[in-house]
Motif scaffolding. Structure first.
Motif, short mmCIF file in Angstrom:
data_model
loop_
_atom_site.label_atom_id
_atom_site.label_comp_id
_atom_site.label_asym_id
_atom_site.label_seq_id
_atom_site.Cartn_x
_atom_site.Cartn_y
_atom_site.Cartn_z
N GLY A 1 0.80 -1.22 0.00
CA GLY A 1 0.00 0.00 0.00
C GLY A 1 0.83 1.26 0.00
O GLY A 1 0.48 2.25 -0.64
N CYS A 2 1.94 1.26 0.73
CA CYS A 2 2.71 2.52 0.84
C CYS A 2 4.15 2.36 0.39
O CYS A 2 5.00 3.14 0.77
N GLY A 3 4.39 1.35 -0.42
CA GLY A 3 5.71 1.28 -1.08
C GLY A 3 6.84 0.69 -0.25
O GLY A 3 7.99 1.06 -0.45
N HIS A 4 6.52 -0.25 0.63
CA HIS A 4 7.61 -0.86 1.42
C HIS A 4 8.54 -1.70 0.55
O HIS A 4 9.66 -1.99 0.96
N ASN A 5 8.07 -2.08 -0.63
CA ASN A 5 8.96 -2.78 -1.57
C ASN A 5 10.13 -1.88 -1.95
O ASN A 5 11.27 -2.32 -2.08
N ALA B 1 7.29 -6.44 9.66
CA ALA B 1 6.03 -6.23 10.37
C ALA B 1 5.79 -4.80 10.85
O ALA B 1 5.47 -4.57 12.00
N GLU B 2 5.98 -3.85 9.93
CA GLU B 2 5.71 -2.45 10.32
C GLU B 2 4.21 -2.13 10.26
O GLU B 2 3.71 -1.37 11.06
N GLU B 3 3.53 -2.73 9.27
CA GLU B 3 2.12 -2.40 9.08
C GLU B 3 1.27 -2.93 10.24
O GLU B 3 0.18 -2.45 10.50
N TRP C 1 13.53 6.77 5.74
CA TRP C 1 12.74 7.52 4.76
C TRP C 1 11.47 6.72 4.51
O TRP C 1 11.29 5.63 5.06
N HIS C 2 10.57 7.26 3.73
CA HIS C 2 9.36 6.53 3.36
C HIS C 2 8.87 7.04 2.01
O HIS C 2 8.86 8.24 1.78
N PRO C 3 8.44 6.15 1.12
CA PRO C 3 7.89 6.62 -0.16
C PRO C 3 6.70 7.54 0.09
O PRO C 3 5.91 7.31 1.01
ZN LIG Z 1 4.55 2.52 5.24
#
Ligand SMILES: [Zn+2]
Length: 231
Positions: free
Chosen positions: A128-132, A165-167, A190-192
């Motif tokens: 969902g938020c670009g953890h890849n 397991a951040e989500e 950082w985060h996307p």
């Molecule tokens: Zn995230």
């Protein structure tokens, strides 16, 4: 006056020598990232397609840890008794700079790399938020720093922390308890997002407080002497 001018000149000269060195090192970092670019994009795409959720990120974690190992970092898998958590370090001594990398997905939002809603598999997990990208780009940065060390430009330790397991569940809590940040001087993350920016967010190391004003407004810093209680 002469002395002041001389000092200003010296400062300007050292600043320009410093910025020349900075931009040289920066260019080396950029060329290192460019060298790894295709493999990093492939890794990011694989993690996107795998879309493994909290504590089940077995393959995603393995892909990142293997790439770190392949590039000469020392990898410790299963840290903090979490099978998908790992560290990848290089160098020795201080400063110890850690870089966070997340890679878990969210349930129920399976999605192809397409601008329209198009699941890989209906109802399956997705990113969902670009953890890849988060895990991959962070590891790419750690490798680029390692290569800058190899070039003899900087010294110290770079420590990539593969944080699962951040989500859900926040595995970092157990990783903190296991002392994985005890030797760290600076932690970078950082985060996307939709915008490119550097910011500071609150955390346990940043203490903030709430200020409440009562009565007549003093217009904050404009005319504080006029502030007084209405009671
Ligand atoms: Zn995230």
């Amino acid at each position: 006056m002469k002395k002041t001018l001389l000092m200003a000149l010296c400062l300007c000269m050292s600043a320009s020598v410093f910025s020349q060195k900075m931009s040289k090192d920066k260019n080396l970092l950029i060329s290192s990232i460019e060298k790894h670019k295709e493999e990093l994009i492939k890794i990011s795409d694989s993690i996107w397609a795998l879309a493994e959720t909290a504590f089940d990120e077995t393959e995603s974690s393995r892909i990142l840890a293997d790439y770190a190992e392949k590039n000469g970092l020392t990898v410790t898998r299963g840290v903090a008794d979490i099978p998908t958590a790992f560290t990848a370090t290089y160098g020795s001594g201080s400063p110890v700079i850690s870089i966070l990398g997340e890679f878990d997905a969210l349930p129920g939002i399976s999605q192809k790399t397409s601008p329209i809603k198009e699941p890989f598999k209906e109802g399956a997990a997705g990113h969902g938020c670009g953890h890849n990208m988060f895990g991959t780009a962070s590891l790419g940065s750690a490798i680029a720093i390692k290569e800058l060390m190899d070039a003899g430009k900087i010294t110290g330790t770079v420590k990539f922390l593969g944080t699962p397991a951040e989500e859900k569940y926040f595995a970092k809590v157990w990783m903190v308890k296991a002392g994985l940040w005890d030797d760290v001087d600076v932690n970078v993350s950082w985060h996307p997002s939709a915008s490119i920016e550097a910011d500071v967010q609150s955390g346990l190391s940043l203490i903030d407080f709430i200020v409440e004003f009562y009565g007549q407004s003093a217009h904050a810093s404009m005319d504080p002497w006029n502030g007084r209680s209405a009671s």
